[in-house]
Design a protein around this motif. Structure first.
Motif, PDB file in Angstrom:
ATOM      1  N   PRO A 226      24.044  75.416 -56.640  1.00 54.07           N
ATOM      2  CA  PRO A 226      23.430  74.388 -55.796  1.00 54.07           C
ATOM      3  C   PRO A 226      23.342  74.852 -54.349  1.00 54.07           C
ATOM      4  CG  PRO A 226      25.710  73.831 -56.210  1.00 54.07           C
ATOM      5  CD  PRO A 226      25.401  75.050 -57.043  1.00 54.07           C
ATOM      6  N   ARG A 227      22.441  74.229 -53.624  1.00 48.45           N
ATOM      7  CA  ARG A 227      22.375  74.434 -52.173  1.00 48.45           C
ATOM      8  C   ARG A 227      23.152  73.278 -51.547  1.00 48.45           C
ATOM      9  NH1 ARG A 227      17.138  74.725 -48.137  1.00 48.45           N
ATOM     10  NH2 ARG A 227      18.378  74.511 -46.238  1.00 48.45           N
ATOM     11  N   ILE A 228      24.269  73.587 -50.928  1.00 50.51           N
ATOM     12  CA  ILE A 228      25.138  72.570 -50.350  1.00 50.51           C
ATOM     13  C   ILE A 228      25.016  72.622 -48.837  1.00 50.51           C
ATOM     14  CG2 ILE A 228      27.523  71.794 -50.088  1.00 50.51           C
ATOM     15  CD1 ILE A 228      28.030  72.978 -52.892  1.00 50.51           C
ATOM     16  N   GLU A 229      24.853  71.434 -48.242  1.00 56.37           N
ATOM     17  CA  GLU A 229      24.749  71.329 -46.791  1.00 56.37           C
ATOM     18  C   GLU A 229      25.702  70.250 -46.300  1.00 56.37           C
ATOM     19  OE1 GLU A 229      20.469  70.628 -46.603  1.00 56.37           O
ATOM     20  OE2 GLU A 229      20.243  72.666 -45.817  1.00 56.37           O
ATOM     21  N   PHE A 230      26.446  70.566 -45.249  1.00 56.51           N
ATOM     22  CA  PHE A 230      27.365  69.630 -44.611  1.00 56.51           C
ATOM     23  C   PHE A 230      26.651  69.054 -43.394  1.00 56.51           C
ATOM     24  CE2 PHE A 230      29.728  72.793 -46.908  1.00 56.51           C
ATOM     25  CZ  PHE A 230      30.537  72.001 -47.705  1.00 56.51           C
ATOM     26  N   LEU A 231      26.646  67.732 -43.274  1.00 57.23           N
ATOM     27  CA  LEU A 231      25.835  67.051 -42.273  1.00 57.23           C
ATOM     28  C   LEU A 231      26.695  66.425 -41.184  1.00 57.23           C
ATOM     29  CD1 LEU A 231      23.548  65.161 -44.811  1.00 57.23           C
ATOM     30  CD2 LEU A 231      23.187  67.434 -43.823  1.00 57.23           C
ATOM     31  N   ASN A 232      26.208  66.489 -39.963  1.00 61.87           N
ATOM     32  CA  ASN A 232      26.841  65.843 -38.818  1.00 61.87           C
ATOM     33  C   ASN A 232      25.871  64.813 -38.258  1.00 61.87           C
ATOM     34  OD1 ASN A 232      29.353  67.437 -38.418  1.00 61.87           O
ATOM     35  ND2 ASN A 232      27.880  69.102 -38.283  1.00 61.87           N
ATOM     36  N   VAL A 233      26.307  63.565 -38.182  1.00 65.52           N
ATOM     37  CA  VAL A 233      25.457  62.496 -37.664  1.00 65.52           C
ATOM     38  C   VAL A 233      25.231  62.703 -36.169  1.00 65.52           C
ATOM     39  CG1 VAL A 233      25.275  60.014 -37.246  1.00 65.52           C
ATOM     40  CG2 VAL A 233      26.270  60.844 -39.374  1.00 65.52           C
ATOM     41  N   LEU A 234      23.965  62.693 -35.764  1.00 61.81           N
ATOM     42  CA  LEU A 234      23.617  62.703 -34.347  1.00 61.81           C
ATOM     43  C   LEU A 234      23.307  61.299 -33.872  1.00 61.81           C
ATOM     44  CD1 LEU A 234      21.322  65.853 -34.057  1.00 61.81           C
ATOM     45  CD2 LEU A 234      23.704  65.604 -33.337  1.00 61.81           C
ATOM     46  N   PHE A 235      22.486  60.576 -34.633  1.00 65.20           N
ATOM     47  CA  PHE A 235      22.087  59.215 -34.328  1.00 65.20           C
ATOM     48  C   PHE A 235      22.090  58.451 -35.644  1.00 65.20           C
ATOM     49  CE2 PHE A 235      19.644  62.260 -31.805  1.00 65.20           C
ATOM     50  CZ  PHE A 235      20.176  61.995 -30.531  1.00 65.20           C
ATOM     51  N   SER A 236      22.359  57.150 -35.587  1.00 66.16           N
ATOM     52  CA  SER A 236      22.403  56.406 -36.848  1.00 66.16           C
ATOM     53  C   SER A 236      22.186  54.918 -36.615  1.00 66.16           C
ATOM     54  CB  SER A 236      23.748  56.622 -37.531  1.00 66.16           C
ATOM     55  OG  SER A 236      24.777  55.979 -36.810  1.00 66.16           O
ATOM     56  N   ALA A 237      21.988  54.237 -37.717  1.00 65.17           N
ATOM     57  CA  ALA A 237      21.931  52.786 -37.756  1.00 65.17           C
ATOM     58  C   ALA A 237      22.883  52.319 -38.842  1.00 65.17           C
ATOM     59  CB  ALA A 237      20.502  52.322 -38.051  1.00 65.17           C
ATOM     60  N   ASN A 238      23.208  51.078 -38.842  1.00 60.52           N
ATOM     61  CA  ASN A 238      24.024  50.484 -39.907  1.00 60.52           C
ATOM     62  C   ASN A 238      25.425  51.068 -40.014  1.00 60.52           C
ATOM     63  OD1 ASN A 238      21.910  48.784 -40.605  1.00 60.52           O
ATOM     64  ND2 ASN A 238      21.012  50.330 -41.925  1.00 60.52           N
ATOM     65  N   GLY A 239      25.988  51.532 -38.926  1.00 64.57           N
ATOM     66  CA  GLY A 239      27.396  51.879 -38.916  1.00 64.57           C
ATOM     67  C   GLY A 239      27.784  53.295 -39.246  1.00 64.57           C
ATOM     68  N   LEU A 240      26.838  54.186 -39.484  1.00 69.01           N
ATOM     69  CA  LEU A 240      27.215  55.585 -39.699  1.00 69.01           C
ATOM     70  C   LEU A 240      27.574  56.178 -38.351  1.00 69.01           C
ATOM     71  CD1 LEU A 240      24.535  56.799 -42.252  1.00 69.01           C
ATOM     72  CD2 LEU A 240      26.906  56.177 -42.680  1.00 69.01           C
ATOM     73  N   ALA A 241      28.793  56.635 -38.241  1.00 66.00           N
ATOM     74  CA  ALA A 241      29.304  57.058 -36.942  1.00 66.00           C
ATOM     75  C   ALA A 241      29.252  58.579 -36.789  1.00 66.00           C
ATOM     76  CB  ALA A 241      30.733  56.583 -36.769  1.00 66.00           C
ATOM     77  N   PRO A 242      28.887  59.062 -35.607  1.00 65.30           N
ATOM     78  CA  PRO A 242      28.950  60.510 -35.341  1.00 65.30           C
ATOM     79  C   PRO A 242      30.381  61.007 -35.419  1.00 65.30           C
ATOM     80  CG  PRO A 242      27.669  59.394 -33.661  1.00 65.30           C
ATOM     81  CD  PRO A 242      28.335  58.332 -34.485  1.00 65.30           C
ATOM     82  N   ARG A 243      30.548  62.240 -35.881  1.00 63.84           N
ATOM     83  CA  ARG A 243      31.862  62.866 -35.861  1.00 63.84           C
ATOM     84  C   ARG A 243      32.128  63.361 -34.445  1.00 63.84           C
ATOM     85  NH1 ARG A 243      31.473  66.588 -40.986  1.00 63.84           N
ATOM     86  NH2 ARG A 243      31.583  68.142 -39.385  1.00 63.84           N
ATOM     87  N   PRO A 244      33.397  63.286 -34.027  1.00 66.53           N
ATOM     88  CA  PRO A 244      33.712  63.772 -32.666  1.00 66.53           C
ATOM     89  C   PRO A 244      33.485  65.271 -32.541  1.00 66.53           C
ATOM     90  CG  PRO A 244      35.691  62.862 -33.795  1.00 66.53           C
ATOM     91  CD  PRO A 244      34.547  62.762 -34.735  1.00 66.53           C
TER      92      PRO A 244
END
Length: 109
Positions: A91-109
């Motif tokens: 599989p192609r696995i990608e780890f994601l970091n939130v930059l901007f969001s709605a509905n409560g998804l919080a950016p990682r510090p």
């Protein structure tokens, strides 16, 4: 929802003869995660429009520790063993970091 969620995608390219078996296995994995992983925020398997042999897992965990706990489960190991005959490669696995969001998804510090 607060905190720093941890998100991952995994894309699987299936063999034509592996679609039914993979989809059944993926459904089993989702059910196991929902029942046994309290750090799981969201977990879905998607078909890719226009690519009938592609599947993408989209996973959101409470934090990186919850993701590591997910990776350590016997169900994850079993999925890792059982999916191989159904796919065309790793599989192609990608780890994601939130930059901007709605509905409560919080950016990682």
């Amino acid at each position: 929802m607060s905190g720093a969620q941890y998100a991952v995608t995994a894309r699987f390219d299936l063999k034509p003869e592996g679609v039914e078996g993979f989809d059944a296995l993926a459904q089993w994995r989702i059910e196991q995660a929902a029942a046994n992983e309290p750090g799981l925020v969201g977990y879905a398997v998607h078909r890719v429009d226009g690519e009938p042999l592609a599947r993408v897992f989209y996973e959101i965990y409470r934090d990186e520790t919850a993701f590591k706990e997910h990776r350590a489960t016997e169900q994850t190991a079993e999925f890792g063993r059982r999916h191989v005959p159904f796919v065309q490669g790793p599989p192609r696995i990608e780890f994601l970091n939130v930059l901007f969001s709605a509905n409560g998804l919080a950016p990682r510090p």
